[in-house]
Design an enzyme around this catalytic site. Structure first.
Site, PDB file in Angstrom:
ATOM      1  N   LYS A 103      -6.966  47.765   9.149  1.00  0.00           N
ATOM      2  CA  LYS A 103      -6.674  47.688  10.590  1.00  0.00           C
ATOM      3  C   LYS A 103      -7.952  47.847  11.425  1.00  0.00           C
ATOM      4  CE  LYS A 103      -3.771  51.194  10.416  1.00  0.00           C
ATOM      5  NZ  LYS A 103      -3.840  51.501   8.968  1.00  0.00           N
TER       6      LYS A 103
ATOM      7  N   ARG B 170     -14.110  54.559  -0.744  1.00  0.00           N
ATOM      8  CA  ARG B 170     -14.771  54.451   0.560  1.00  0.00           C
ATOM      9  C   ARG B 170     -15.663  55.671   0.816  1.00  0.00           C
ATOM     10  NH1 ARG B 170     -11.551  53.739   6.134  1.00  0.00           N
ATOM     11  NH2 ARG B 170     -10.392  55.516   5.360  1.00  0.00           N
TER      12      ARG B 170
END
Ligand code: AP5
Ligand code: MG
Length: 235
Positions: free
Chosen positions: A17, A131
């Protein structure tokens, strides 16, 4: 006359997103609003709200609806009516969706489209567990531990790699549970309203952003045609 677009990006954690939002705001006159980023800013500034939500975020649970409504309303208050909105991570519960509809009506805005980014759970886990954020080298940017080139780019600029607290595997699992239980039902809700668009979230970030932009532009053109027709007929 151009349409002031108000859009929502919906999807599981790690769907992309924020990555897509960053790309879209280069192409369209939209103000991105990430409620996760708003909460992290409160936590960093050690405000009362920050202290309240920090343990929730650390566990991968959602912040209370009433607090999110207040935060978002305060943010909307700062915008001009001609600025379009790109919501990233809001609404996340049915109560938020209902509150959001009321809020938009108060500001005389229409929700044009909810874009559901579809990514499988195992890909979410791969993206988030790998990440790291490169900090201390200008604007922070995400890096994946398998992407040696971006790790080198971070190191060469003197940055350091840090893991978001809520990217630890047990927290990612909890965030996914929260998504499936509390947020995924919004897909059917917006589908019933005829404003849901599904986007395949696989492929490179650039590919996903391109797909998303194409869907938005198709809808924007339709809105413009409708607006022009209404202007001509005076309806
Ligand atoms: P928030 O910050 O919104 O987190 P999230 O939505 O759970 O997840 P992410 O932001 O990590 O995912 P994303 O979809 O933005 O993906 P990204 O682009 O970063 O919220 C954090 C917390 O705040 C929540 O858990 C909750 O506690 C609270 N909160 C927030 N909003 C709330 C609300 N409305 N109500 C209540 N509580 C709320 O990409 C992820 C990674 O994948 C990156 O490393 C990126 O580089 C990579 N990537 C992106 N796209 C691709 C691609 N196509 N291929 C490969 N890798 C990709
Ligand atoms: Mg995000």
């Amino acid at each position: 006359m151009t349409t002031v677009l108000n859009l929502v990006l919906l999807g599981p954690p790690g769907a992309g997103k924020s990555t897509i939002a960053e790309e879209l705001v280069h192409q369209l006159p939209l103000v991105p609003i990430s409620t996760g980023a708003l909460l992290r800013a409160e936590i960093s500034a050690r405000t009362r709200i920050g202290r309240e939500v920090a343990p929730l975020l650390e566990r991968g649970e959602l912040a209370p609806d009433s607090l999110m409504d207040r935060l978002l309303r305060a943010r909307l208050e700062t915008l001009d009516p001609d600025q379009g909105l790109l919501l990233d991570g809001y609404p996340r519960t049915m109560r938020q969706a209902l509150g959001f509809a009321a809020m938009l009506a108060d500001y005389d805005r229409t929700l044009h489209m909810v874009i559901a980014i579809e990514v499988a759970d195992d890909e979410v886990i791969r993206r988030l567990s790998g990440r790291r954020i490169c900090e201390g080298a200008g604007e922070p940017f995400p890096v994946h531990i398998d992407d040696l080139a971006s790790i080198m780019r971070c190191r060469e600029r003197g940055g350091r790699l840090v893991q978001r607290d809520d990217d630890r595997p047990e927290v990612v699992r909890q965030r996914l549970i929260a998504y499936h239980q509390q947020t995924a039902p919004l897909i059917a809700y917006y589908e019933d309203q005829g404003i849901l668009r599904r986007i395949d979230g696989s492929g490179t970030p650039a590919e996903v952003a391109r797909r998303t932009l194409a869907v938005i532009l198709r809808t924007e053109n339709r809105e413009l045609r409708t607006e022009n027709r209404e202007l001509r007929t005076g309806n």
